[in-house]
Motif scaffolding. Structure first.
Motif, PDB file in Angstrom:
ATOM      1  N   PRO A  11      90.948 138.329  53.172  1.00  0.00           N
ATOM      2  CA  PRO A  11      92.272 138.846  52.895  1.00  0.00           C
ATOM      3  C   PRO A  11      92.743 138.490  51.498  1.00  0.00           C
ATOM      4  O   PRO A  11      92.287 137.526  50.903  1.00  0.00           O
ATOM      5  CB  PRO A  11      93.150 138.153  53.942  1.00  0.00           C
ATOM      6  N   SER A 173      91.576 143.664  52.665  1.00  0.00           N
ATOM      7  CA  SER A 173      90.355 142.929  53.005  1.00  0.00           C
ATOM      8  C   SER A 173      89.164 143.475  52.243  1.00  0.00           C
ATOM      9  O   SER A 173      89.129 144.650  51.865  1.00  0.00           O
ATOM     10  CB  SER A 173      90.079 143.017  54.514  1.00  0.00           C
ATOM     11  N   PHE A 175      85.292 144.071  52.824  1.00  0.00           N
ATOM     12  CA  PHE A 175      84.327 144.161  53.903  1.00  0.00           C
ATOM     13  C   PHE A 175      82.897 144.188  53.343  1.00  0.00           C
ATOM     14  O   PHE A 175      82.550 145.112  52.607  1.00  0.00           O
ATOM     15  CB  PHE A 175      84.574 145.410  54.745  1.00  0.00           C
ATOM     16  N   PHE A 185      94.715 147.739  55.549  1.00  0.00           N
ATOM     17  CA  PHE A 185      94.943 148.204  56.903  1.00  0.00           C
ATOM     18  C   PHE A 185      96.167 147.480  57.474  1.00  0.00           C
ATOM     19  O   PHE A 185      96.496 146.373  57.058  1.00  0.00           O
ATOM     20  CB  PHE A 185      93.740 147.893  57.804  1.00  0.00           C
ATOM     21  N   VAL A 190      93.396 145.088  61.884  1.00  0.00           N
ATOM     22  CA  VAL A 190      92.484 144.038  61.431  1.00  0.00           C
ATOM     23  C   VAL A 190      92.390 142.910  62.447  1.00  0.00           C
ATOM     24  O   VAL A 190      91.290 142.448  62.792  1.00  0.00           O
ATOM     25  CB  VAL A 190      92.945 143.493  60.068  1.00  0.00           C
ATOM     26  N   TRP A 194      89.278 141.704  64.787  1.00  0.00           N
ATOM     27  CA  TRP A 194      88.782 140.323  64.734  1.00  0.00           C
ATOM     28  C   TRP A 194      88.725 139.714  66.125  1.00  0.00           C
ATOM     29  O   TRP A 194      87.726 139.099  66.513  1.00  0.00           O
ATOM     30  CB  TRP A 194      89.691 139.484  63.840  1.00  0.00           C
TER      31      TRP A 194
END
Length: 252
Positions: A11, A173, A175, A185, A190, A194
């Motif tokens: 993040p 984020s 990725f 997002f 998110v 997770w």
């Protein structure tokens, strides 16, 4: 065994233009400071020469984790010292990656959660959630002799509370499977993604050395339920109509 903060992406930190007085008065930053200090003076950092080098250092690390970490099979022995280990384990980390991963997510998600709860309530929430998360893992693996350390139970609780309190917040984020592209997002996407990963991993966790996924699941669920019970519709009404951004154009 450790409980590192595994996440589908990295993040973006909060906006850097907040006043220093606001930043350094937060419980979140005190917790980060304590965890970093404990790690630096402990044997896992490799900086403290009093623990020796080579095999001596490895032995010191093992003894250190066994003293301050949670050992499920010992936790249910009734020993007062063992019952205190879920508290001490919250401030002990097994490696640099373990520490930095946890502290990053505490910094990103802890500040807004603390601001909503208040400092004292947030501090009590953080400790209680982490303690119960480690206790839950130990109950599910009551015969395990593996040592469990790390703040992931508490931080998972923060993520769960953040999901309820700020579902529309935008999280940027990186990725790995998308070539580290910075994507934004809503927090609910998110964090639920997770949680799904942790849940699936926990179902196949044999309880051996590695990541304590169940502690993540328990902490997240406790954090979400606490925020739901404590704030109820007040939080829903407070967030209704808010812009997705939480801190200008540089929100987490």
């Amino acid at each position: 065994m450790t409980a590192p903060s595994l996440f589908p992406g990295v993040p973006r930190p909060p906006h850097p233009t907040r006043s220093l007085a606001t930043v350094f008065s937060r419980v979140t930053n005190v917790l980060i400071g304590v965890c970093c200090t404990v790690f630096l003076i402990g044997p896992a950092s490799g900086f403290n020469r009093m623990y020796g080098m080579g095999d001596a250092l490895l032995q010191a690390q093992t003894a250190y984790f066994e003293r301050w970490g949670v050992i499920p099979v010992d936790l249910w022995s009734g020993s007062a010292a063992a019952l205190a280990t879920p508290l001490s384990a919250l401030f002990v980390h097994g490696s640099w990656l373990h520490l930095l991963g946890n502290m990053l997510f505490l910094y990103v998600f802890g500040g807004m959660t603390e601001a909503r709860m208040g400092r004292l309530s947030f501090a009590a929430f953080y400790i209680a959630t982490g303690y119960l998360a480690l206790l839950g893992y130990a109950a599910a693996h009551a015969t395990s002799a593996q040592t469990l350390v790390g703040a992931s139970g508490s931080i998972s609780g923060v993520l769960g509370a953040f999901l309820y309190l700020f579902p529309k917040a935008r999280v940027t984020s990186l990725f790995p499977f998308l070539f580290f592209l910075p994507l934004r997002f809503p927090a609910w996407i998110v964090l639920l993604f997770w949680f799904g990963l942790q849940w699936q991993a926990a179902r196949h966790d044999p309880g051996g050395p590695g990541v304590a996924y169940l502690a993540h699941v328990v902490g997240f669920a406790l954090g979400f339920l606490y925020a739901w019970v404590r704030y109820g519709r007040d939080s829903v009404e407070a967030n209704r109509g808010n812009a997705p951004a939480t801190e200008g154009e540089s929100q987490p």
